[in-house]
Design a protein around this motif. Structure first.
Motif, PDB file in Angstrom:
ATOM      1  N   LEU A 188      10.370 -17.848  14.256  1.00 13.11           N
ATOM      2  CA  LEU A 188      10.936 -18.663  14.961  1.00 13.11           C
ATOM      3  C   LEU A 188       9.919 -18.757  16.219  1.00 13.11           C
ATOM      4  O   LEU A 188      10.204 -19.298  16.792  1.00 13.11           O
ATOM      5  N   TRP A 189       9.228 -17.284  16.549  1.00 11.80           N
ATOM      6  CA  TRP A 189       9.030 -17.329  17.958  1.00 11.80           C
ATOM      7  C   TRP A 189       7.380 -17.883  17.583  1.00 11.80           C
ATOM      8  O   TRP A 189       6.735 -18.673  18.138  1.00 11.80           O
ATOM      9  N   LYS A 190       6.946 -18.361  16.099  1.00 11.27           N
ATOM     10  CA  LYS A 190       5.515 -18.172  15.584  1.00 11.27           C
ATOM     11  C   LYS A 190       6.013 -19.821  15.870  1.00 11.27           C
ATOM     12  O   LYS A 190       4.896 -20.623  17.033  1.00 11.27           O
ATOM     13  N   ALA A 191       7.441 -20.866  15.784  1.00 14.07           N
ATOM     14  CA  ALA A 191       7.372 -22.074  16.320  1.00 14.07           C
ATOM     15  C   ALA A 191       7.584 -22.202  16.750  1.00 14.07           C
ATOM     16  O   ALA A 191       6.824 -23.746  17.578  1.00 14.07           O
ATOM     17  N   VAL A 192       8.169 -21.590  18.258  1.00 12.60           N
ATOM     18  CA  VAL A 192       8.321 -21.291  19.824  1.00 12.60           C
ATOM     19  C   VAL A 192       6.895 -21.667  20.526  1.00 12.60           C
ATOM     20  O   VAL A 192       6.469 -22.579  21.184  1.00 12.60           O
ATOM     21  N   GLN A 193       5.799 -20.892  20.311  1.00 13.41           N
ATOM     22  CA  GLN A 193       4.745 -21.149  20.400  1.00 13.41           C
ATOM     23  C   GLN A 193       3.720 -22.014  19.869  1.00 13.41           C
ATOM     24  O   GLN A 193       2.956 -22.581  21.032  1.00 13.41           O
ATOM     25  N   SER A 194       4.073 -22.209  18.285  1.00  9.97           N
ATOM     26  CA  SER A 194       3.033 -24.473  18.734  1.00  9.97           C
ATOM     27  C   SER A 194       3.685 -24.938  18.799  1.00  9.97           C
ATOM     28  O   SER A 194       2.763 -26.145  19.395  1.00  9.97           O
TER      29      SER A 194
END
Length: 413
Positions: free
Chosen positions: A387-393
């Motif tokens: 989830l945090w990787k998706a937010v960053q992307s």
């Protein structure tokens, strides 16, 4: 459970624990001493190293010990250190009698066979709000009782909103919040700051918007989830939120808000003392859901748990200690010290009577839910990382919200 089984399971759990702790906690260190089973001394480990001997907290521990007829040997650890020390102690058959631990770690320790259930230890959880108790449940069993809760809400700067012509009563859903941010930006001020860093803190801060859209952690790529990530991305594109949110921790985003130029900041109860010192009038608003109402924000805060002991005769006294720590008066005193909202309506009402400004926080906590609720347990850290990787992307512009969350769901599976 036999200690050999505990050793095996605790080893497996070590890698999981580190990923889910430390969202809203203090730092410090402690040392462990082996307990003497025959000395009438009971060990308590907690994540409050900031409270030294002689503090209200350590006096409470000693008082509960005296009432139970035993001496207390207490050690305060940094939150992440405490989880790992607990697993190692379980391997060695040397667990503390009472363990106070960050709520997302409870299910990990439970699945590792480290904790007793409330059925086993007879802890009474009947007065605890069910949404808060859920953070300590796994596989249909309960593994402790919350000592208090903190969560997220929106702080707002009354002066900035007044200059922009925004009536806070008009902010009821995402559409009206975004309209308020547009007015603020037009008036030459800054909109909203939050933490979207690529760690658990980023997931923690995104979850109210994710859950507020109606999305579920078992389906990261749903239309609802995409709408939540699109909201944040749009705010950055329009200048309503700063690009710094991508690297902001909750502390650095708070520092931005404390500067006095921002209308809103997403942050937690632990910033209340800082808000009082900020030098401007502020208010607090529960985070709105996409179509209104209060979004579920994730709960922070700790659980009082009783670890498994080879000497089961210790449980009766340990239960007395845990019951004392979570009595109505002691919860009230402790949660006031920790800037926590109490886990029972009875104590929440006392808190609001003493400080009416806490009502918005009580409302936020009543709508909140645990990150591991719904029996996610040890699956949560993997989901959260995606989830945090998706937010960053999405916020960095490298992927659309749809593509970022599609990738996240595939990786989480």
């Amino acid at each position: 459970m036999h200690s050999s089984s505990r050793r095996l399971l605790a080893t497996v759990a070590l890698s999981t624990v580190v990923a889910v702790v430390g969202t809203a906690c203090s730092s410090g260190a402690g040392s462990t001493d082996a307990k003497d089973a025959d000395s009438g001394t009971y060990t308590i480990w907690d994540p409050y190293p900031q409270f030294a001997k002689g503090s209200a907290w350590t006096k409470l521990l000693d008082k509960c010990g005296t009432q139970a007829g035993v001496k207390i040997q207490r050690t305060g650890f940094d939150t992440s250190d405490l989880a790992n020390k607990t697993l190692l102690a379980a391997q060695q058959g040397n667990s503390p009698d009472v363990l106070i631990v960050d709520n997302p770690v409870v299910s990990t320790l439970a699945e590792a066979g480290v904790l007793t259930t409330t059925d086993d230890n007879k802890l009474d959880t009947s007065k605890v709000d069910p949404n808060l108790l859920a953070a300590g449940q796994s596989g249909g069993k309960t593994y402790g009782t919350p000592i208090g809760a903190n969560t997220l809400a929106l702080y707002y700067n009354k002066e900035v909103l007044k200059e922009a012509g925004v009536d806070i009563a008009s902010v009821k859903d995402w559409k009206s919040l975004t309209a308020a941010l547009a007015k603020v930006e037009k008036a030459g001020k800054k909109g909203i700051t939050f933490s979207a860093i690529g760690t658990e803190e980023g997931s923690f801060q995104f979850l109210p918007w994710f859950w507020g859209s109606g999305a579920q952690l078992t389906e990261l790529d749903s239309d609802e989830a995409v709408s939540a990530l699109s909201l944040w991305q749009d705010w950055l594109k329009k200048g309503y939120a700063p690009n710094s949110v991508i690297n902001n921790t909750q502390t650095t985003s708070w520092q931005e808000f404390a500067g006095g130029d921002y209308a809103f900041a997403e942050n937690g109860t632990w910033q209340l003392a800082g808000a009082e010192k900020a030098g401007f009038e502020y208010g607090v608003l529960p985070i709105p859901g996409s179509d209104g109402g209060n979004a579920a924000a994730p709960t922070g805060g700790e659980f009082v748990t009783l670890p498994v002991q080879d000497d089961t005769g210790r449980y009766t006294t340990s239960q007395k200690l845990a019951t004392c720590l979570t009595s109505t008066q002691n919860l009230y005193d402790t949660d006031t010290t920790l800037s926590y909202v109490a886990p029972t309506s009875e104590v929440q009402n006392k808190q609001v009577a003493a400080n009416p400004a806490l009502k918005a926080w009580v409302d936020a906590v009543k709508a909140a839910k645990g990150r591991t609720s719904g029996d996610l347990g040890t699956k949560y850290p993997k989901i959260s990382e995606q989830l945090w990787k998706a937010v960053q992307s999405a916020l960095s512009g490298s992927k659309s919200p749809e593509d970022a969350l599609t990738s996240a769901q595939a990786a989480a599976e």
